[in-house]
Design an enzyme around this catalytic site. Structure first.
Site, PDB file in Angstrom:
ATOM      1  N   ARG A 122       0.847  -1.198   0.000  1.00  0.00           N
ATOM      2  CA  ARG A 122       0.000   0.000   0.000  1.00  0.00           C
ATOM      3  C   ARG A 122       0.883   1.248   0.000  1.00  0.00           C
ATOM      4  O   ARG A 122       2.048   1.199   0.351  1.00  0.00           O
ATOM      5  CB  ARG A 122      -0.917  -0.001   1.227  1.00  0.00           C
ATOM      6  CG  ARG A 122      -1.990  -1.068   1.152  1.00  0.00           C
ATOM      7  CD  ARG A 122      -2.903  -1.008   2.376  1.00  0.00           C
ATOM      8  NE  ARG A 122      -3.609   0.251   2.445  1.00  0.00           N
ATOM      9  CZ  ARG A 122      -3.533   1.109   3.463  1.00  0.00           C
ATOM     10  NH1 ARG A 122      -2.814   0.840   4.512  1.00  0.00           N
ATOM     11  NH2 ARG A 122      -4.216   2.230   3.442  1.00  0.00           N
ATOM     12  N   LYS A 187       3.305  -6.456  12.068  1.00  0.00           N
ATOM     13  CA  LYS A 187       2.570  -6.773  10.840  1.00  0.00           C
ATOM     14  C   LYS A 187       2.848  -8.203  10.376  1.00  0.00           C
ATOM     15  O   LYS A 187       3.988  -8.596  10.139  1.00  0.00           O
ATOM     16  CB  LYS A 187       2.956  -5.780   9.752  1.00  0.00           C
ATOM     17  CG  LYS A 187       2.116  -5.959   8.509  1.00  0.00           C
ATOM     18  CD  LYS A 187       1.841  -4.634   7.866  1.00  0.00           C
ATOM     19  CE  LYS A 187       1.344  -4.785   6.457  1.00  0.00           C
ATOM     20  NZ  LYS A 187       0.997  -3.518   5.867  1.00  0.00           N
ATOM     21  N   ARG A 323      -0.160   5.959  18.330  1.00  0.00           N
ATOM     22  CA  ARG A 323       0.780   6.704  19.196  1.00  0.00           C
ATOM     23  C   ARG A 323       1.067   5.849  20.409  1.00  0.00           C
ATOM     24  O   ARG A 323       0.203   5.161  20.929  1.00  0.00           O
ATOM     25  CB  ARG A 323       0.144   8.027  19.638  1.00  0.00           C
ATOM     26  CG  ARG A 323      -0.516   8.793  18.526  1.00  0.00           C
ATOM     27  CD  ARG A 323       0.370   9.793  17.878  1.00  0.00           C
ATOM     28  NE  ARG A 323       0.891  10.719  18.871  1.00  0.00           N
ATOM     29  CZ  ARG A 323       1.801  11.642  18.595  1.00  0.00           C
ATOM     30  NH1 ARG A 323       2.283  11.739  17.373  1.00  0.00           N
ATOM     31  NH2 ARG A 323       2.228  12.452  19.522  1.00  0.00           N
TER      32      ARG A 323
END
Ligand code: BTN
Length: 326
Positions: A122, A187, A323
């Site tokens: 992406r 991921k 965050r």
């Protein structure tokens, strides 16, 4: 079959093979074998060369096997599959199917590759795709709707991947909007949807999934975000063929369900797996600029709702980073 792929098949058992033996099998001299070895190293394979013994892969390799994958698919998905290519390598399985879709390839056609030399991620990123290590899968699906109606397909595809992982007993999977599949914040898998069609007419989508299975460390070093592979999660190398069958099955089923019912059959599962809800995030838009706020989950169109300074804003595209402060 390309010579390099034949060499990989000969070395796949993980044992030593002399240059002479390999040369005989391939019909080339020892210097040409050495050149082919360099070629498969460029695909991301680790080869040990020991004088007097020959060449061997750092570990045995289970190659993708079309017949095994077809036999292992869920019966309800097998009937949705229009065809399956299992390629030694391609630039990108997504690009491969997009090109053939324009020439009329049937809806439900899938493509797996052992290696991509220009794997696409992406936001214009590369997807690191070493040979024989992970899964690189794309599926073509044709829709009656115009492309704009399909924005939420990203989320349905992510749920499909999470279902395939749950079928295998993988726990602790989280989804990060719009379609990252994470394990403990790292991921594990990513999805790239590419579409083409008339603004007001039918369109087609290529849904591409990359799933890290047995990522070689040297390739992992090239990834610029925190990642994990299935081997790291379960603690041993895994056979890719059954995983490919499960992933392909769940993806086809999700495409079929989405084409009839849209996002709603996937929403409850998305909510359960949403790992950014309630967290402070920063969201950057494709056009530039970033906003911070608290993620509030998604709406019925798949847009991300974010509380920005007390106002609820909806984002239809963008890149989220979480965050670290609570
Ligand atoms: C992401 O950046 O998270 C999306 C990664 C998508 C990678 C897959 S691998 C199979 C298919 N072919 C590609 O070139 N990309 C997708």
């Amino acid at each position: 079959m390309p010579q390099r792929f034949r060499l990989v098949s000969l070395l796949a058992d993980g044992r030593f093979h002399s240059g002479e033996e390999l040369g005989r099998a391939l019909g080339v001299g020892r210097a040409a074998v050495w050149k082919l070895v360099k070629g498969i190293e460029a695909w991301g394979l680790e080869v040990f060369a020991v004088s007097g013994r020959g060449y061997r892969l750092s570990e045995p390799l289970e190659l993708l096997d079309r017949a095994l994958i077809l036999a292992d698919m869920r019966p309800e998905a097998r009937v949705l599959l229009a065809g399956l290519d299992v390629l030694p390598g391609t630039d990108s399985t997504n690009r491969n199917l997009m090109e053939r879709a324009a020439q009329g390839l049937a809806s439900g056609f899938a493509c797996l590759a052992e290696h991509q030399w220009a794997g696409r991620g992406r936001q214009g990123r590369d997807w690191i795709s070493p040979f024989g290590a992970n899964l690189y899968l794309s599926v073509l699906w044709r829709f009656e709707d115009a492309p704009a109606a399909l924005a939420s397909l990203s989320l349905a595809a992510a749920v499909a991947v999470a279902r395939a992982l749950a079928d295998m007993g993988v726990q602790d999977i989280g989804l990060k909007w719009p379609n990252d599949i994470l394990w403990q914040e790292r991921k594990l898998s990513g999805i790239l949807l590419e579409m083409a069609g008339e603004p007001a007419g039918p369109c087609y989508v290529v849904a591409g999934v990359g799933l890290n299975v047995n990522m070689p460390p040297a390739s992992g070093d090239l990834i610029d975000q925190s990642w994990v592979d299935l081997r790291g999660i379960v603690g041993r190398p895994l056979a890719r063929n059954p995983i490919a069958a499960g992933l392909l099955s769940r993806l086809l089923e999700a495409l079929e369900t989405f084409s009839h019912h849209g996002l709603s059959p996937f929403r409850a599962e998305w909510r359960r797996l949403d790992c950014i809800q309630g967290r402070t995030i920063s969201i950057s838009s494709p056009g530039g600029g970033a906003q911070q706020g608290t993620a509030l989950g998604t709406d019925e169109s798949g847009a991300l709702r974010v509380d920005v300074d007390g106002h609820v804003r909806r984002f239809h595209s963008g890149e989220v980073s979480v965050r670290t402060r609570p």
